[in-house]
Write a protein that holds these residues in place. Structure first.
Motif, PDB file in Angstrom:
ATOM      1  N   LEU A 213       0.854  -1.204   0.000  1.00 12.50           N
ATOM      2  CA  LEU A 213       0.000   0.000   0.000  1.00 12.50           C
ATOM      3  C   LEU A 213       0.882   1.243   0.000  1.00 12.50           C
ATOM      4  CD1 LEU A 213      -2.611  -0.791   2.803  1.00 12.50           C
ATOM      5  CD2 LEU A 213      -3.147  -0.383   0.394  1.00 12.50           C
ATOM      6  N   SER A 214       0.484   2.265  -0.749  1.00  9.06           N
ATOM      7  CA  SER A 214       1.200   3.540  -0.678  1.00  9.06           C
ATOM      8  C   SER A 214       0.761   4.256   0.604  1.00  9.06           C
ATOM      9  CB  SER A 214       0.858   4.386  -1.899  1.00  9.06           C
ATOM     10  OG  SER A 214      -0.522   4.678  -1.897  1.00  9.06           O
ATOM     11  N   ASP A 215       1.553   5.228   1.025  1.00  8.49           N
ATOM     12  CA  ASP A 215       1.173   6.020   2.207  1.00  8.49           C
ATOM     13  C   ASP A 215      -0.220   6.601   2.002  1.00  8.49           C
ATOM     14  OD1 ASP A 215       3.630   5.842   3.731  1.00  8.49           O
ATOM     15  OD2 ASP A 215       4.524   7.073   2.148  1.00  8.49           O
ATOM     16  N   ALA A 216      -0.470   7.093   0.768  1.00  8.51           N
ATOM     17  CA  ALA A 216      -1.738   7.757   0.470  1.00  8.51           C
ATOM     18  C   ALA A 216      -2.925   6.795   0.620  1.00  8.51           C
ATOM     19  CB  ALA A 216      -1.694   8.331  -0.939  1.00  8.51           C
ATOM     20  N   HIS A 217      -2.745   5.535   0.233  1.00 12.79           N
ATOM     21  CA  HIS A 217      -3.859   4.583   0.314  1.00 12.79           C
ATOM     22  C   HIS A 217      -3.886   3.810   1.629  1.00 12.79           C
ATOM     23  CE1 HIS A 217      -5.785   5.274  -3.491  1.00 12.79           C
ATOM     24  NE2 HIS A 217      -4.630   5.191  -4.128  1.00 12.79           N
ATOM     25  N   GLY A 218      -3.061   4.248   2.601  1.00 11.56           N
ATOM     26  CA  GLY A 218      -3.236   3.701   3.950  1.00 11.56           C
ATOM     27  C   GLY A 218      -2.182   2.749   4.450  1.00 11.56           C
ATOM     28  N   PHE A 219      -0.926   2.862   3.917  1.00  9.77           N
ATOM     29  CA  PHE A 219       0.173   2.039   4.428  1.00  9.77           C
ATOM     30  C   PHE A 219       0.185   2.100   5.954  1.00  9.77           C
ATOM     31  CE2 PHE A 219       4.564   1.736   5.973  1.00  9.77           C
ATOM     32  CZ  PHE A 219       4.984   0.561   5.388  1.00  9.77           C
ATOM     33  N   PRO A 220       0.438   1.012   6.635  1.00  9.91           N
ATOM     34  CA  PRO A 220       0.761  -0.320   6.121  1.00  9.91           C
ATOM     35  C   PRO A 220      -0.417  -1.291   6.103  1.00  9.91           C
ATOM     36  CG  PRO A 220       1.522  -0.080   8.377  1.00  9.91           C
ATOM     37  CD  PRO A 220       0.714   1.139   8.059  1.00  9.91           C
ATOM     38  N   LEU A 221      -1.593  -0.845   6.616  1.00 11.90           N
ATOM     39  CA  LEU A 221      -2.699  -1.791   6.698  1.00 11.90           C
ATOM     40  C   LEU A 221      -4.024  -1.047   6.621  1.00 11.90           C
ATOM     41  CD1 LEU A 221      -3.126  -4.882   7.293  1.00 11.90           C
ATOM     42  CD2 LEU A 221      -3.638  -4.207   9.638  1.00 11.90           C
ATOM     43  N   ARG A 222      -4.947  -1.558   5.800  1.00 16.55           N
ATOM     44  CA  ARG A 222      -6.283  -0.985   5.748  1.00 16.55           C
ATOM     45  C   ARG A 222      -7.315  -2.084   5.647  1.00 16.55           C
ATOM     46  NH1 ARG A 222      -7.630   2.534   0.718  1.00 16.55           N
ATOM     47  NH2 ARG A 222      -9.479   2.840   1.971  1.00 16.55           N
ATOM     48  N   LEU A 223      -8.554  -1.722   5.890  1.00 16.22           N
ATOM     49  CA  LEU A 223      -9.640  -2.673   5.745  1.00 16.22           C
ATOM     50  C   LEU A 223     -10.283  -2.479   4.381  1.00 16.22           C
ATOM     51  CD1 LEU A 223     -11.315  -4.763   7.443  1.00 16.22           C
ATOM     52  CD2 LEU A 223     -12.984  -2.935   7.681  1.00 16.22           C
ATOM     53  N   ILE A 224     -10.659  -3.588   3.729  1.00 16.70           N
ATOM     54  CA  ILE A 224     -11.450  -3.526   2.508  1.00 16.70           C
ATOM     55  C   ILE A 224     -12.744  -4.297   2.766  1.00 16.70           C
ATOM     56  CG2 ILE A 224     -11.581  -4.381   0.110  1.00 16.70           C
ATOM     57  CD1 ILE A 224      -9.996  -1.773   0.378  1.00 16.70           C
ATOM     58  N   ALA A 225     -13.866  -3.563   2.752  1.00 12.49           N
ATOM     59  CA  ALA A 225     -15.200  -4.149   2.949  1.00 12.49           C
ATOM     60  C   ALA A 225     -16.038  -3.713   1.745  1.00 12.49           C
ATOM     61  CB  ALA A 225     -15.809  -3.646   4.261  1.00 12.49           C
ATOM     62  N   PRO A 226     -16.028  -4.516   0.648  1.00 16.31           N
ATOM     63  CA  PRO A 226     -16.563  -4.047  -0.642  1.00 16.31           C
ATOM     64  C   PRO A 226     -18.057  -3.749  -0.665  1.00 16.31           C
ATOM     65  CG  PRO A 226     -15.344  -6.118  -0.894  1.00 16.31           C
ATOM     66  CD  PRO A 226     -15.509  -5.874   0.562  1.00 16.31           C
ATOM     67  N   SER A 227     -18.836  -4.285   0.273  1.00 14.73           N
ATOM     68  CA  SER A 227     -20.270  -4.008   0.223  1.00 14.73           C
ATOM     69  C   SER A 227     -20.607  -2.737   1.000  1.00 14.73           C
ATOM     70  CB  SER A 227     -21.060  -5.193   0.774  1.00 14.73           C
ATOM     71  OG  SER A 227     -20.816  -5.300   2.156  1.00 14.73           O
ATOM     72  N   LYS A 228     -19.604  -2.099   1.574  1.00 17.61           N
ATOM     73  CA  LYS A 228     -19.843  -0.879   2.366  1.00 17.61           C
ATOM     74  C   LYS A 228     -19.168   0.321   1.718  1.00 17.61           C
ATOM     75  CE  LYS A 228     -20.772  -3.283   6.541  1.00 17.61           C
ATOM     76  NZ  LYS A 228     -22.157  -3.059   6.930  1.00 17.61           N
ATOM     77  N   TYR A 229     -19.695   1.511   1.992  1.00 20.06           N
ATOM     78  CA  TYR A 229     -19.087   2.740   1.498  1.00 20.06           C
ATOM     79  C   TYR A 229     -17.656   2.881   2.026  1.00 20.06           C
ATOM     80  CZ  TYR A 229     -23.710   4.355  -0.013  1.00 20.06           C
ATOM     81  OH  TYR A 229     -24.932   4.477  -0.636  1.00 20.06           O
ATOM     82  N   GLY A 230     -16.886   3.709   1.290  1.00 16.82           N
ATOM     83  CA  GLY A 230     -15.480   3.928   1.641  1.00 16.82           C
ATOM     84  C   GLY A 230     -15.234   4.248   3.101  1.00 16.82           C
ATOM     85  N   TYR A 231     -16.153   4.994   3.705  1.00 19.03           N
ATOM     86  CA  TYR A 231     -15.876   5.412   5.089  1.00 19.03           C
ATOM     87  C   TYR A 231     -15.824   4.252   6.081  1.00 19.03           C
ATOM     88  CZ  TYR A 231     -21.042   5.620   5.948  1.00 19.03           C
ATOM     89  OH  TYR A 231     -22.382   5.351   6.075  1.00 19.03           O
ATOM     90  N   LYS A 232     -16.342   3.066   5.664  1.00 18.02           N
ATOM     91  CA  LYS A 232     -16.222   1.877   6.516  1.00 18.02           C
ATOM     92  C   LYS A 232     -14.970   1.059   6.157  1.00 18.02           C
ATOM     93  CE  LYS A 232     -19.194   0.938   9.106  1.00 18.02           C
ATOM     94  NZ  LYS A 232     -19.516   1.468  10.467  1.00 18.02           N
ATOM     95  N   ASN A 233     -14.034   1.665   5.433  1.00 16.47           N
ATOM     96  CA  ASN A 233     -12.789   0.986   5.006  1.00 16.47           C
ATOM     97  C   ASN A 233     -11.590   1.741   5.585  1.00 16.47           C
ATOM     98  OD1 ASN A 233     -13.399  -0.792   1.993  1.00 16.47           O
ATOM     99  ND2 ASN A 233     -15.006   0.317   3.046  1.00 16.47           N
ATOM    100  N   PRO A 234     -11.407   1.716   6.919  1.00 13.99           N
ATOM    101  CA  PRO A 234     -10.362   2.537   7.535  1.00 13.99           C
ATOM    102  C   PRO A 234      -8.947   2.210   7.022  1.00 13.99           C
ATOM    103  CG  PRO A 234     -11.242   0.939   9.102  1.00 13.99           C
ATOM    104  CD  PRO A 234     -12.127   0.902   7.903  1.00 13.99           C
ATOM    105  N   LYS A 235      -8.139   3.269   6.883  1.00 15.92           N
ATOM    106  CA  LYS A 235      -6.763   3.142   6.374  1.00 15.92           C
ATOM    107  C   LYS A 235      -5.772   3.467   7.493  1.00 15.92           C
ATOM    108  CE  LYS A 235      -6.821   6.687   3.381  1.00 15.92           C
ATOM    109  NZ  LYS A 235      -6.477   7.429   2.133  1.00 15.92           N
ATOM    110  N   ALA A 236      -4.503   3.166   7.229  1.00 19.43           N
ATOM    111  CA  ALA A 236      -3.417   3.516   8.164  1.00 19.43           C
ATOM    112  C   ALA A 236      -3.793   3.113   9.593  1.00 19.43           C
ATOM    113  CB  ALA A 236      -3.115   5.015   8.083  1.00 19.43           C
ATOM    114  N   ILE A 237      -4.156   1.842   9.746  1.00 14.39           N
ATOM    115  CA  ILE A 237      -4.649   1.351  11.036  1.00 14.39           C
ATOM    116  C   ILE A 237      -3.495   1.218  12.033  1.00 14.39           C
ATOM    117  CG2 ILE A 237      -5.784  -0.597  12.196  1.00 14.39           C
ATOM    118  CD1 ILE A 237      -7.077  -1.255   9.430  1.00 14.39           C
ATOM    119  N   LEU A 238      -3.699   1.730  13.249  1.00 11.20           N
ATOM    120  CA  LEU A 238      -2.704   1.581  14.320  1.00 11.20           C
ATOM    121  C   LEU A 238      -3.162   0.556  15.347  1.00 11.20           C
ATOM    122  CD1 LEU A 238      -1.869   5.327  15.186  1.00 11.20           C
ATOM    123  CD2 LEU A 238      -0.709   3.852  13.538  1.00 11.20           C
TER     124      LEU A 238
END
Ligand SMILES: Nc1nc2c(c(=O)[nH]1)N[C@H]1C(S)=C(S)[C@@H](COP(=O)(O)O)O[C@H]1N2
Ligand SMILES: [Mo]
Length: 244
Positions: free
Chosen positions: A170-195
């Motif tokens: 993942l690039s920094d912009a798309h949420g390095f190093p870990l993000r959630l992908i939940a395809p049936s939900k809107y983007g806001y339910k796909n958190p990026k840059a998870i700590l």
């Protein structure tokens, strides 16, 4: 420095050599600890962008955020589980991996598709063993974004925690190093840059559903879509994951 010299002398006179030594030991420990727990690196920031190479896949960030350092970053699991564990990026890349192509759809209408690679949350849960009382997970992100998903939603097929996008980390912009992908939900339910992932007993509202008229559940509703790779040509979609 003169002040510091005075303080040292006073400590020495009052408490003798041992309290002076203890003072320096604690100072040293404090400094090294701060270094080890800081996940961020450098002074440059990533933030919301719709220009340049990001015209074909917009970047959303709640607040501009310092880049995450993959060498010191860890995923912290906390809350209602049997073995709260801290994972390094290498640990996560060693979990059984899965790839999928899916579309990310922002509630503000744009969408874009990518090939994601990561693992199912079930793989993490084999290690951390959530309590039966844990109904959901709060994701805490590097830009202070917060989002909640129920465990029921998180264990659906095609919901992945991903470390790679289109064959690269993942690039920094798309949420390095870990993000959630939940395809049936809107983007806001796909958190990026998870700590941190915190297992909790009750539903909580995330950053987005607190500031906008957006449902806490975030399932994609029937309506319009403007895919970025098709020049935002409007089209109709039915609810749930967009299959094309
Ligand atoms: N940490 C964090 N994750 C986030 C957001 C955010 O602001 N911060 N925005 C969400 C929203 S509204 C969308 S549409 C997607 C966009 O993902 P992208 O920036 O990789 O395109 O990220 C989601 N995850
Ligand atoms: Mo969004």
């Amino acid at each position: 420095m003169r002040q510091f010299g005075k303080l040292t002398r006073r400590l020495f006179i009052k408490g003798g050599i041992w309290s002076t030594a203890l003072f320096f030991w604690n100072l040293f420990r404090g400094l090294t600890k701060a270094e080890a727990t800081d996940s961020f690196s450098g002074t440059d920031f990533v933030g919301k962008t719709r220009e340049g190479k990001h015209r074909s896949f917009y970047i959303n960030f709640w607040k501009p955020m310092r880049r995450i350092n993959g060498k010191t970053w860890t995923l912290k699991i906390s809350g209602l589980c049997e073995s709260p564990t801290t994972f390094t990026l290498t640990d996560l890349k060693n979990l059984p991996a899965q790839s999928q192509s899916s579309r990310l759809k922002c509630v503000e209408c744009w969408s874009a598709r990518a090939e994601w690679r990561g693992f199912s949350i079930k793989e993490l849960e084999k290690v951390i063993r959530p309590h039966a009382s844990a109904r959901g997970v709060v994701f805490h992100c590097g830009d202070e974004y917060k989002e909640y998903l129920s465990r029921e939603a998180l264990t659906q097929d095609r919901v992945l925690l991903v470390h790679s996008m289109n064959g690269k980390l993942l690039s920094d912009a798309h949420g390095f190093p870990l993000r959630l992908i939940a395809p049936s939900k809107y983007g806001y339910k796909n958190p990026k840059a998870i700590l941190e992932m915190e297992y909790v007993a009750e539903q909580q509202s995330g950053t987005w559903s607190k500031i906008g008229p957006y449902s806490p559940d975030g399932t994609i509703l029937p309506g319009g879509d403007h895919p970025l790779e098709y020049d935002k040509q409007p089209r109709r979609i039915s609810g749930g994951e967009i299959p094309y």
